[in-house]
Scaffold this active site. Structure first.
Site, PDB file in Angstrom:
ATOM      1  NE  ARG A   1      -4.161  -2.079   1.480  1.00 24.45           N
ATOM      2  CZ  ARG A   1      -5.233  -2.478   2.154  1.00 24.45           C
ATOM      3  NH1 ARG A   1      -5.404  -2.098   3.405  1.00 24.45           N
ATOM      4  NH2 ARG A   1      -6.138  -3.251   1.584  1.00 24.45           N
TER       5      ARG A   1
ATOM      6  CE1 TYR B   1      -2.482   0.672  -8.154  1.00 25.34           C
ATOM      7  CE2 TYR B   1      -3.035  -0.344 -10.245  1.00 25.34           C
ATOM      8  CZ  TYR B   1      -2.208   0.440  -9.491  1.00 25.34           C
ATOM      9  OH  TYR B   1      -1.111   0.990 -10.062  1.00 25.34           O
ATOM     10  CD  GLU B   2      -2.042  -3.832  -2.714  1.00 24.99           C
ATOM     11  OE1 GLU B   2      -1.875  -4.220  -3.896  1.00 24.99           O
ATOM     12  OE2 GLU B   2      -1.965  -4.615  -1.740  1.00 24.99           O
ATOM     13  N   GLY B   3      -6.975  -2.063  -2.548  1.00 23.63           N
ATOM     14  CA  GLY B   3      -7.959  -1.568  -1.574  1.00 23.63           C
ATOM     15  C   GLY B   3      -8.356  -0.153  -1.917  1.00 23.63           C
TER      16      GLY B   3
ATOM     17  CD  GLN C   1      -6.103   1.442   1.686  1.00 25.46           C
ATOM     18  OE1 GLN C   1      -5.407   1.349   2.684  1.00 25.46           O
ATOM     19  NE2 GLN C   1      -6.159   0.483   0.772  1.00 25.46           N
TER      20      GLN C   1
END
Lengths: 597, 597
Positions: free
Chosen positions: B301, B445-447, B452
């Site tokens: 992240r 992306y990546e959450g 978050q």
């Protein structure tokens, strides 16, 4: 894959309940503005947008344009994506271009406020397509207001029907915001015409094959013209010469020298135009070209705002549909649809926050746009000069606010749609990323949103000791006064009154400090413009809520309940942005002007 | 046309003056972290980014990728734009992939904080290129932390050199944010391997020809696995089977079934992968695949945040250069360059506002990213367990803040660059619109950034009665206390202290109300996350200012003066955003949850 439904119900609400346009039945053009007559027209426009223009939007983006200069025997062509020519023909055959044009040139004479819904829906459905008729209407207006009768009778009838289009040719490589730097030249010819030579860039719809002719309105300098903005004249330059009997003659000495490859609006030709002694005629007086531009600028800027709104609307519709369908994770307060593998994402508060922010924007912006269109109509058409003046004051003041807020908001809304779609939002096939790309330029063209802010703070606020401002502040103050003891309205009136107070503080700060240091006005202008828009939207939402409060027992209860809840959301979650903006404005410009950059 | 210069000076400032990394010389990997040794390395990395990767960025966007499935005798290929293969070879030959990898697998063992500048510069220069080595490093980490020694010694050495790449295969069409919905299956084989079957989507660098092999880390379910997130296991699935002697064997039973057409990152293959009984090996324990993901998630992240920062940096550089060159209109206070036809637009307060907002973001975000990288290093490497724990607390807390703020800010900064460029910003040739398109997906992306925020508010704040929070609030409180009577620091400390107070109010409100109603926490989470980031940046800017105040008489006076003026701008014009966010948070979730949508 993306979808679009014409928002007819909201147009009806705004035209007939919110603005009550039929109260102006005595004003020229408004006789047929009632719900019964207008609704079928709106529905027909909506159907065309849904069924003809919208299906071409994604394919237009994908296929784009082709610039063809392979045939040396003829000027370069711009080839539109398949279907655009047929769609434009249908648009013309249905009579839409003539909707608000003057009856003396074959138009239907209807007011702008009734045309705005059509404009918005076309922008929602296919913005690339919409630019050609939209800009053409601007050119029609400039000719109608400033050209000689001879030019008008020769060119306007075919522009009114849409068989010819018109384009505005202002920008040059060195002259964008600063049109005073224009170099294109006009030389007087013995026959009363002018020979125009120079290069224009960023000319939307400067060349295409949708119409038989394209009428260029070109800003250029006469020999010996004063330097800068006061030495610019406006010329009418047809792509194809028009004979006295109205038939088409030779190709004029102008060509499209290339088209731009852009972030979005890829089906709208953005042309570099070269005029090499092209034949043109003066429109209006020598050196007064900018004046002609200014008279049509308010309508043009409203139209650009409506482009932002239109994209915002279609983006919202798609985000909403996706949020109802997409199953992912469970609600924070426990499963809402336990029989399914996951809940639809619309259960999540942050997804609802995004959707409501989008709707608070689109429905608030639409109310503002329609009100401004109505004021433009009243400023031109109302029999009472006092109403005309007051309406014009409102239009002058709100033009930069509407242009900037509706385009910023359209971009923000399109972006929120991408966020609601998650990873799918980044994929072209799903359609929402196109809205981000298409709408981005609306924050730039027709005067960047920073230039709008300078217009608001530098020209509109100080004008006649704040006269324009009173056209907005006065009725707003009266509205607050009227409802201040109404308990049902308290949840809307209290935040409106508080934030109106903040806006007045910012106004006074800018007036006091901007006088001493223009950079203090310039440095806070964009933030002030946003504050102004937020308060204008709050005022609109309070009025929409006022109507909805009287309707919650009717058949369409849900429509009015939605209005009330969106108004509440706006007051609680969006309007507080003003406090930060106020702090930033009163911090002044020193941190910017003295910074080492 | 666009330009990029590696921001070496700011890296040096942050590493050696702000973080003073050589104080950790006793920590594993930090021995060579001093200015004299590191600067030539940074410069070499910068040169490669400027001269090799950056020139491929626009052409990569334009040419894009080709999916080739025409040859039935072999699996489909993804053909990269010309130059990418050669650039990747150079990247590998120069040893960059091994920079922070463990020495036991052939790496150089350097800490992450020294690798971050390289990561950022690669993202600035060519984000599409950067994803392959970036994601590969994440896969390396997952294998190193969780796989058996046999798998590690077989796969890691070639991944460390970069001759093989690694990819993470999580998402499926029905399982994005909600990985509990994953359907890909793993069946146990007699030889101890597993047969993996299923479809994964959005797999960045899932197929390409840059490396000899691609190691897929695939989330899948074992037979009889518990439903949801607790029944997911992680498997290592090579594209090409690896023989015991390390040589390459047959193609595994996996293919790239297609690539996505995207808004941006058009030179980065986003693949749909099909596994049809592909041979794989379990990494870690059965059903504990998500745990393996989580251990590498903070670094991943942070890396996505740095993608936002990298794009922000290059966007800023281009906007600044353009603003200094472009002549348009005169300064509000009178002509600044009267000999020229107009002043450069950098004289205008609103242009300066945009540029300073961009720089306040990039230099503030860089400080935050480097500090977080350092804390990741200390959490893993520091000999003192108390320092490890405190560092990990900081990382846990700040990860969602950094990921979301750096990607939101990167997007905002890219957009501001487009606005500074005006009409040219919308034209592909000028390069800045690509930054908007490329960076947009980093907010997803990546959450997603909304996820978050839920992580921050729902997991990180309540953890161990606010233990993570103390790792940030405690030193911040001490810093304010230390400087509260320092008149030179007052202009930074006063706003920092006031806004820290607001953040504490918001924290208490969320803790109190989120307990009773989780929707109140979820509905304010995104706004809280932004508030948190603003205060974190204010803290960083106050510390940067503290250093700069001691240096204004040195040789590089201008560098430190610029730091001071950017810090002032941040405090006066950006930080006030917190007040609106606080108001919106404490308005609660009722207006969202009860709304008719």
């Amino acid at each position: 894959m993306p979808q679009f439904k014409a928002p007819i119900r909201d147009f009806k609400f705004l035209l007939h309940e919110y603005l009550n346009v039929s109260q102006y039945a005595h004003v020229d053009g408004f006789a047929d503005s009632g719900d019964e007559l207008m609704t079928p027209v709106l529905e027909a426009a909506g159907q065309m947008c849904e069924e003809v223009l919208f299906p071409l939007n994604q394919v237009g983006d994908k296929v784009g344009l082709k610039y063809d200069n392979t045939d040396a025997s003829r000027p370069p062509r711009v080839i539109m994506p398949d279907g655009f020519k047929e769609a434009y023909k249908l648009y013309v055959d249905s009579g839409w271009p003539s909707f608000t044009c003057a009856t003396e040139y074959g138009g239907q004479g209807l007011p702008d406020v009734l045309n705005m819904p059509l404009m918005e829906m076309v922008c929602s459905a296919n913005l690339s397509f919409g630019l050609t008729p939209g800009l053409s209407h601007g050119a029609y207006n400039a000719i109608k207001l400033h050209a000689s009768d001879a030019l008008k009778s020769k060119y306007l009838p075919k522009m009114v029907t849409g068989h010819w289009s018109g384009v505005m040719c202002l920008t040059e490589p060195q002259a964008g915001t600063d049109l005073g730097l224009i170099r294109t030249k006009a030389e007087s010819m013995p026959d009363g015409s002018y020979a125009i030579s120079g290069t224009k860039i960023f000319i939307s719809s400067g060349e295409h094959e949708l119409t038989e002719n394209i009428i260029h309105l070109v800003l250029a300098r006469l020999p010996g013209a004063p330097a800068g903005i006061k030495g610019i004249s406006l010329f009418l330059v047809p792509k194809i010469m028009v004979n006295d009997d109205g038939s088409l003659g030779e190709h004029n000495k102008l060509i499209c020298a290339g088209i731009e490859h852009k972030m979005g609006l890829t089906a709208s030709p953005t042309c570099m135009m070269q005029y090499d002694g092209a034949k043109g005629w003066l429109v209006g007086e020598p050196h007064k070209g900018m004046r002609a531009m200014f008279t049509m600028m308010n309508a043009a800027r409203l139209y650009v705002g409506v482009q932002g709104l239109g994209i915002g609307e279609v983006a919202y519709q798609n985000a909403l549909a996706y949020a109802k369908e997409r199953l992912q994770s469970r609600a924070l307060t426990g499963a809402k649809e336990p029989s399914k593998p996951a809940d639809p994402i619309i259960v999540h508060p942050d997804v609802r926050r995004m959707l409501l922010a989008m709707r608070a924007f689109t429905e608030g912006a639409r109310a503002l746009a329609l009100e401004m269109a109505l004021k433009i109509d009243l400023a031109h058409r109302h029999p009472d000069p006092a109403v005309r003046e007051e309406s014009d004051d409102f239009v002058q003041l709100l033009t930069p606010v509407v242009k900037s807020y509706l385009t910023d908001g359209g971009f923000e809304t399109a972006n929120l749609a991408v966020q609601v779609f998650g990873g799918y939002g980044f994929i072209k096939e799903y359609g929402v990323e196109q809205y981000v790309r298409d709408v981005r330029v609306t924050m730039i063209y027709e005067g960047t949103n920073g230039i709008q802010a300078l217009d608001l703070v530098g020209r509109k606020l100080p004008h006649a000791a704040g006269k324009y401002l009173r056209a907005f502040f006065h009725p707003l103050g009266q509205f607050i006064e009227k409802h201040k003891d109404n308990p049902q309205m308290a949840e809307f009136i209290k935040p409106l009154a508080k934030n109106f107070e903040y806006l007045q503080q910012a106004t006074m700060w800018l007036a006091a400090n901007g006088m001493k240091n223009p950079d203090d006005a310039g440095g806070g202008a964009v933030e002030y413009q946003k504050m102004f828009a937020l308060v204008a939207l709050a005022y609109s939402w309070a009025r929409q809520a006022e109507i909805a409060l009287g309707k919650t027992a009717c058949d369409e209860k849900e429509f009015y309940e939605a209005k009330l809840s969106t108004a509440r959301f706006f007051m609680q979650k969006i309007l507080p942005q003003t406090t930060s903006l106020l702090q930033s404005i009163v911090a002044g410009s020193k941190s910017m002007m003295q910074a080492v950059i």
